[in-house]
Design a protein around this motif. Structure first.
Motif, PDB file in Angstrom:
ATOM      1  N   ALA A  70      14.923  14.214 -43.071  1.00 26.80           N
ATOM      2  CA  ALA A  70      13.698  13.739 -42.428  1.00 26.80           C
ATOM      3  C   ALA A  70      12.532  14.673 -42.737  1.00 26.80           C
ATOM      4  CB  ALA A  70      13.899  13.622 -40.916  1.00 26.80           C
ATOM      5  N   SER A  71      12.792  15.974 -42.679  1.00 24.14           N
ATOM      6  CA  SER A  71      11.731  16.952 -42.937  1.00 24.14           C
ATOM      7  C   SER A  71      11.346  16.972 -44.413  1.00 24.14           C
ATOM      8  CB  SER A  71      12.170  18.348 -42.481  1.00 24.14           C
ATOM      9  OG  SER A  71      13.238  18.844 -43.292  1.00 24.14           O
ATOM     10  N   LYS A  72      12.333  16.878 -45.305  1.00 23.68           N
ATOM     11  CA  LYS A  72      12.043  16.972 -46.738  1.00 23.68           C
ATOM     12  C   LYS A  72      11.426  15.691 -47.291  1.00 23.68           C
ATOM     13  CE  LYS A  72      13.366  21.214 -47.493  1.00 23.68           C
ATOM     14  NZ  LYS A  72      12.386  22.252 -47.886  1.00 23.68           N
ATOM     15  N   TRP A  73      11.895  14.527 -46.851  1.00 25.20           N
ATOM     16  CA  TRP A  73      11.251  13.280 -47.269  1.00 25.20           C
ATOM     17  C   TRP A  73       9.809  13.270 -46.747  1.00 25.20           C
ATOM     18  CZ3 TRP A  73      13.471   8.300 -49.120  1.00 25.20           C
ATOM     19  CH2 TRP A  73      14.748   8.460 -49.678  1.00 25.20           C
ATOM     20  N   GLY A  74       9.616  13.766 -45.540  1.00 21.69           N
ATOM     21  CA  GLY A  74       8.270  13.823 -44.978  1.00 21.69           C
ATOM     22  C   GLY A  74       7.356  14.737 -45.768  1.00 21.69           C
ATOM     23  N   VAL A  75       7.841  15.914 -46.115  1.00 20.43           N
ATOM     24  CA  VAL A  75       6.981  16.866 -46.820  1.00 20.43           C
ATOM     25  C   VAL A  75       6.706  16.406 -48.244  1.00 20.43           C
ATOM     26  CG1 VAL A  75       8.635  18.508 -47.872  1.00 20.43           C
ATOM     27  CG2 VAL A  75       6.483  19.336 -46.912  1.00 20.43           C
ATOM     28  N   GLU A  76       7.645  15.658 -48.856  1.00 21.81           N
ATOM     29  CA  GLU A  76       7.388  15.142 -50.199  1.00 21.81           C
ATOM     30  C   GLU A  76       6.292  14.075 -50.167  1.00 21.81           C
ATOM     31  OE1 GLU A  76      10.293  14.401 -53.076  1.00 21.81           O
ATOM     32  OE2 GLU A  76      11.526  16.150 -52.594  1.00 21.81           O
ATOM     33  N   GLY A  77       6.295  13.226 -49.153  1.00 20.19           N
ATOM     34  CA  GLY A  77       5.215  12.247 -49.022  1.00 20.19           C
ATOM     35  C   GLY A  77       3.877  12.928 -48.784  1.00 20.19           C
ATOM     36  N   PHE A  78       3.881  13.961 -47.960  1.00 16.00           N
ATOM     37  CA  PHE A  78       2.675  14.747 -47.723  1.00 16.00           C
ATOM     38  C   PHE A  78       2.159  15.351 -49.024  1.00 16.00           C
ATOM     39  CE2 PHE A  78       1.078  19.111 -46.986  1.00 16.00           C
ATOM     40  CZ  PHE A  78      -0.091  18.817 -46.273  1.00 16.00           C
ATOM     41  N   CYS A  79       3.065  15.954 -49.793  1.00 16.26           N
ATOM     42  CA  CYS A  79       2.657  16.631 -51.024  1.00 16.26           C
ATOM     43  C   CYS A  79       2.140  15.656 -52.085  1.00 16.26           C
ATOM     44  CB  CYS A  79       3.829  17.440 -51.594  1.00 16.26           C
ATOM     45  SG  CYS A  79       4.213  18.915 -50.626  1.00 16.26           S
ATOM     46  N   GLU A  80       2.735  14.475 -52.160  1.00 18.14           N
ATOM     47  CA  GLU A  80       2.235  13.475 -53.116  1.00 18.14           C
ATOM     48  C   GLU A  80       0.791  13.108 -52.789  1.00 18.14           C
ATOM     49  OE1 GLU A  80       3.937  10.004 -54.575  1.00 18.14           O
ATOM     50  OE2 GLU A  80       6.010  10.720 -54.569  1.00 18.14           O
ATOM     51  N   THR A  81       0.499  12.962 -51.520  1.00 18.82           N
ATOM     52  CA  THR A  81      -0.863  12.631 -51.106  1.00 18.82           C
ATOM     53  C   THR A  81      -1.813  13.787 -51.402  1.00 18.82           C
ATOM     54  OG1 THR A  81       0.061  11.305 -49.311  1.00 18.82           O
ATOM     55  CG2 THR A  81      -2.279  11.812 -49.194  1.00 18.82           C
ATOM     56  N   VAL A  82      -1.397  14.997 -51.055  1.00 22.89           N
ATOM     57  CA  VAL A  82      -2.228  16.177 -51.315  1.00 22.89           C
ATOM     58  C   VAL A  82      -2.534  16.310 -52.801  1.00 22.89           C
ATOM     59  CG1 VAL A  82      -2.307  18.695 -51.211  1.00 22.89           C
ATOM     60  CG2 VAL A  82      -1.419  17.402 -49.266  1.00 22.89           C
ATOM     61  N   ALA A  83      -1.544  16.037 -53.653  1.00 23.36           N
ATOM     62  CA  ALA A  83      -1.739  16.156 -55.101  1.00 23.36           C
ATOM     63  C   ALA A  83      -2.908  15.304 -55.575  1.00 23.36           C
ATOM     64  CB  ALA A  83      -0.462  15.758 -55.832  1.00 23.36           C
ATOM     65  N   LEU A  84      -3.032  14.097 -55.022  1.00 22.22           N
ATOM     66  CA  LEU A  84      -4.133  13.215 -55.395  1.00 22.22           C
ATOM     67  C   LEU A  84      -5.476  13.772 -54.911  1.00 22.22           C
ATOM     68  CD1 LEU A  84      -2.533   9.768 -54.443  1.00 22.22           C
ATOM     69  CD2 LEU A  84      -2.768  10.721 -56.745  1.00 22.22           C
ATOM     70  N   GLU A  85      -5.480  14.338 -53.722  1.00 28.80           N
ATOM     71  CA  GLU A  85      -6.726  14.803 -53.119  1.00 28.80           C
ATOM     72  C   GLU A  85      -7.257  16.085 -53.754  1.00 28.80           C
ATOM     73  OE1 GLU A  85      -5.878  12.972 -48.644  1.00 28.80           O
ATOM     74  OE2 GLU A  85      -5.967  15.145 -48.937  1.00 28.80           O
TER      75      GLU A  85
END
Length: 284
Positions: free
Chosen positions: A150-165
């Motif tokens: 749950a924590s790692k899937w969550g942080v990967e989604g966060f990081c994908e978004t940050v990468a774009l920004e």
């Protein structure tokens, strides 16, 4: 080229191995951990190339303070490595509320806090890269690791978004997904009283496989650290970096299965589109 790195969770495991490797090759490291005295030997050996800060990533105010201190002391930080982690090894009903919160606070909220604290400094200097240490379990799953996933899937989604920004600012993001390796992480796993209802099924099978050694730790942690450094040195750093034959195999199998299931429901997906707009051409 000499670089300056900021690394969380450096008392043991990948964080400690990476810190040692970077110092040996002449880089500077801002190493953070909850017990700074653990790095006294490295500090004596490497002098002012090692900056050490006390940090509990579950404390957002402390994260902001320590990150600011590190940038002020070192001037420029080229690579921020989000490595601090925690896991509970238990079936979903076995873990306590406190254990669940600790996993999420450390792996998800802690990682988010470090990224948010570092970004103003990285934007100001106009370059940098964030390496988020995840796992094969950031894209696939294993019984007994529900809250870690749950924590790692969550942080990967966060990081994908940050990468774009952050791309317009000259800052990169890479999610590093190591497979199983003998780093001592397994010995530090929190556990919970076993429920017989789960012990008879997949959760128990996984528990027994780890206990009897049939769940193999197939990767060399030194090679993983070397691969991380080599990829940064090469300058062509991907959004995701799978490391380990188990990661490659398990993540690929998960992606293939998900894509097959996704495609199997294509007609249902398209059927709910608004009639007045029609089906978008790219999905027709």
């Amino acid at each position: 080229m000499t670089r300056t790195w900021f690394v969380t969770g450096t008392s043991s495991g990948f964080g400690r191995i990476l810190t040692e490797r970077l110092l040996e090759r002449g880089d500077r490291v801002a190493a953070t951990l909850r017990r700074p005295e653990v790095l006294d030997g490295l500090r004596a050996a490497h002098g002012d190339r090692l900056w050490v800060g006390r940090l509990d990533v579950t404390d957002p105010e402390q994260v902001r303070h320590v990150v600011a201190e590190a940038f002020a002391a070192l001037g420029t930080i080229d690579v921020v490595v989000n490595n601090a982690g925690y896991a509970v090894f238990a079936a979903v009903e076995e873990a306590t509320d406190e254990q669940i919160r600790q996993v999420i606070d450390t792996n998800l909220f802690g990682s988010i806090s470090v990224v948010r604290a570092a970004l103003p400094h990285l934007r100001e200097q106009g370059h940098g890269r964030i390496l988020q240490i995840s796992t094969a379990g950031g894209q696939t799953t294993y019984p007994n690791f529900a809250y870690y996933h749950a924590s790692k899937w969550g942080v990967e989604g966060f990081c994908e978004t940050v990468a774009l920004e952050i791309e317009p600012f000259g800052i990169g993001m890479t999610i590093v997904e190591p497979g199983a390796a003998p780093t001592g992480f397994g010995a530090a796993l929190a556990t919970a009283p076993i429920m017989p209802e789960y012990d008879a099924g997949p959760a128990g099978d996984t528990r027994r496989a780890i206990a009897d050694g049939s769940f193999e730790l197939v990767n060399d942690p030194e090679k993983i650290a070397r691969a991380i450094v080599d990829v940064v040195d090469a300058g062509k750093v991907p959004l995701r970096l799978p490391l380990g034959p188990d990661t490659y195999r398990d993540v690929r199998a998960s992606l293939v299965a998900r894509l097959a299931e996704h495609d199997a429901h294509r007609e249902t997906a398209l059927a709910v589109a608004r009639d007045d707009l029609g089906v978008p051409a790219e999905t027709a």
